[in-house]
Design a protein around this motif. Sequence first.
Motif, short mmCIF file in Angstrom:
data_model
loop_
_atom_site.label_atom_id
_atom_site.label_comp_id
_atom_site.label_asym_id
_atom_site.label_seq_id
_atom_site.Cartn_x
_atom_site.Cartn_y
_atom_site.Cartn_z
N PHE A 279 0.82 -1.21 0.00
CA PHE A 279 0.00 0.00 0.00
C PHE A 279 0.85 1.26 0.00
CE2 PHE A 279 -3.11 -3.15 0.93
CZ PHE A 279 -4.31 -2.63 0.49
N GLY A 280 2.13 1.15 0.34
CA GLY A 280 3.03 2.29 0.22
C GLY A 280 3.73 2.31 -1.12
N ASP A 281 4.09 1.14 -1.61
CA ASP A 281 4.75 0.98 -2.90
C ASP A 281 4.12 -0.24 -3.56
OD1 ASP A 281 6.35 0.66 -5.10
OD2 ASP A 281 8.14 0.08 -3.98
N PRO A 282 3.25 -0.05 -4.55
CA PRO A 282 2.52 -1.19 -5.13
C PRO A 282 3.42 -2.11 -5.96
CG PRO A 282 2.01 0.80 -6.33
CD PRO A 282 2.85 1.22 -5.18
N MET A 283 4.37 -2.72 -5.28
CA MET A 283 5.29 -3.66 -5.91
C MET A 283 5.42 -4.88 -5.01
SD MET A 283 7.38 -4.94 -8.08
CE MET A 283 7.51 -3.66 -9.32
N ALA A 284 4.66 -5.93 -5.33
CA ALA A 284 4.71 -7.14 -4.53
C ALA A 284 5.93 -7.99 -4.87
CB ALA A 284 3.44 -7.96 -4.73
N ASP A 285 6.45 -7.84 -6.10
CA ASP A 285 7.57 -8.66 -6.58
C ASP A 285 7.25 -10.15 -6.37
OD1 ASP A 285 9.96 -9.37 -7.67
OD2 ASP A 285 11.22 -8.59 -6.05
N SER A 286 6.13 -10.56 -6.96
CA SER A 286 5.62 -11.92 -6.76
C SER A 286 6.39 -12.93 -7.61
CB SER A 286 4.14 -11.97 -7.13
OG SER A 286 3.39 -11.09 -6.33
N MET A 305 6.55 -14.37 -17.70
CA MET A 305 5.94 -13.37 -16.81
C MET A 305 6.80 -12.12 -16.76
SD MET A 305 4.70 -15.51 -13.47
CE MET A 305 3.35 -16.68 -13.53
N PRO A 306 6.21 -10.95 -16.45
CA PRO A 306 7.02 -9.76 -16.23
C PRO A 306 7.98 -9.98 -15.05
CG PRO A 306 4.70 -9.19 -16.39
CD PRO A 306 4.78 -10.68 -16.29
N SER A 307 9.13 -9.34 -15.12
CA SER A 307 10.08 -9.42 -14.02
C SER A 307 10.64 -8.02 -13.77
CB SER A 307 11.21 -10.40 -14.35
OG SER A 307 12.09 -10.53 -13.27
N PRO A 308 10.37 -7.43 -12.60
CA PRO A 308 9.62 -8.03 -11.50
C PRO A 308 8.11 -8.01 -11.76
CG PRO A 308 10.20 -5.78 -10.94
CD PRO A 308 10.87 -6.08 -12.26
N MET A 309 7.40 -8.88 -11.06
CA MET A 309 5.95 -8.95 -11.16
C MET A 309 5.36 -8.03 -10.10
SD MET A 309 3.06 -10.19 -12.38
CE MET A 309 3.39 -11.66 -13.34
N ALA A 310 4.79 -6.90 -10.54
CA ALA A 310 4.32 -5.89 -9.60
C ALA A 310 3.12 -6.35 -8.77
CB ALA A 310 4.00 -4.59 -10.32
N PRO A 311 2.05 -6.87 -9.37
CA PRO A 311 0.89 -7.23 -8.56
C PRO A 311 1.11 -8.49 -7.75
CG PRO A 311 0.49 -7.85 -10.83
CD PRO A 311 1.77 -7.07 -10.82
N ALA A 312 0.34 -8.63 -6.70
CA ALA A 312 0.38 -9.83 -5.88
C ALA A 312 -0.26 -10.99 -6.61
CB ALA A 312 -0.33 -9.59 -4.55
N PHE A 313 0.32 -12.18 -6.42
CA PHE A 313 -0.36 -13.40 -6.82
C PHE A 313 -1.37 -13.72 -5.72
CE2 PHE A 313 3.61 -15.04 -9.23
CZ PHE A 313 3.22 -14.34 -10.35
N GLU A 314 -2.64 -13.74 -6.08
CA GLU A 314 -3.70 -13.88 -5.09
C GLU A 314 -4.40 -15.23 -5.13
OE1 GLU A 314 -5.04 -11.17 -2.65
OE2 GLU A 314 -2.86 -11.24 -2.91
N ALA A 315 -4.11 -16.03 -6.14
CA ALA A 315 -4.67 -17.39 -6.20
C ALA A 315 -3.76 -18.23 -7.07
CB ALA A 315 -6.09 -17.38 -6.77
N LEU A 316 -3.57 -19.49 -6.66
CA LEU A 316 -2.80 -20.45 -7.42
C LEU A 316 -3.53 -21.79 -7.36
CD1 LEU A 316 -0.10 -21.25 -8.89
CD2 LEU A 316 0.79 -21.84 -6.63
#
Length: 380
Positions: A279-286, A305-316
């Motif tokens: 929430f401070g820096d929207p970079m989860a680096d998932s 995949m993009p590297s780094p992956m900015a959004p969070a992985f929320e389901a697998l």
Amino acid sequence: MGETTAYLSPNGDNSSRGDGPATRLVVATVDGVATFRREGRGAPWHLTDRSLSQCHVGSLLFEPVSGKLFAGAHADGGLWVRDGEAGAWRRLTDGLDRPHIYCLAARRIGDRVTLFAGTEPAALYRSEDFGETWGEAESLRAVPGTDKWTFPPPPHLAHVKSVVFHPARERTFYALVEQGALLQTDDDGRTWTELAGYAGAGDIAYHDVHRLAISANDPRLFYLATGEGLYRSGDGGRSWEHLMKRAERIGYPDFLFFDPRDDRTLFLGGARNDPGKWFGDPMADSIIARSTDGGRTWLELDHGMPSPMAPAFEALCLHHWDGGMMLAVGTATGEVYVSEDDGGSWSCIEDNAGPVSKDHHHLAWYPKAEREAAMALRRA
């Protein structure tokens, strides 16, 4: 041969087996349920259906005996069921007095199917009639230490994030309370014992348990993904080894699977940092990673995949069949990726499915004004 389906949601049943590769993928999003289809392995995926769009769906559960698909919704959206592929969604309310549904699970013993629903505030409900009526397992809220259960964002209410069944003991299962406790029952939910050996001096997040994986071949072998990293137990949860810590590559693991062909191979998904930092820096680096030596070393699986992956992985999710396996992952900004070579390469099958998100996590990638308004509603 009919369709073979895999289900992708933050806190539902994300492991499936079929007669062959999945030709349908059902995804839980903040805008309801999105369904993708393809003609066969290697064919392109297409978004073919959206439903339950009024709900932020956080958990999906397909129950094969009844043929019913259940969807649990955040933000007091309640529990929904669809009878068959062509059925309409209807809401289930009988006995469910906490409508914020966090997780869903099903257990079959002989001819008897029991459904479980974990909620916020933290409580556990069960149904013996395929969801038509529910009763609370009040014993869970009677365990010592419930006064310490919490969750960082306002209104600081803990939830039951997942329910896991022991592979060899029918009356034993586990409830993971975030944040609060890893609980074990050996008498089908009448009494509970907390397994807290993982929570040493470095447990800054206080019992922030996410996922528990138990080996079917060696039921003493546990892996526990937490807000403080990854732990391993070889004695059924009495003692733990800290395999991956907060400062390492996946400091915030949230998804954990054994390879169904070899339980020395594990798949782990998560972010470098915890949600508070997003929430401070929207970079989860998932990242998704694979270990072939029981969690000692890890290979990052990011090709495609993009590297780094900015959004969070929320389901697998993991779908397998004789001779193959598929992994699918959903992000907090609405992308869905699929791999059918053990994570060696990934394809983005959709970049606008709608955010896939456990509760409020997707808001970290919203514009500031929208994010602040949504968080204010959460605090209200």
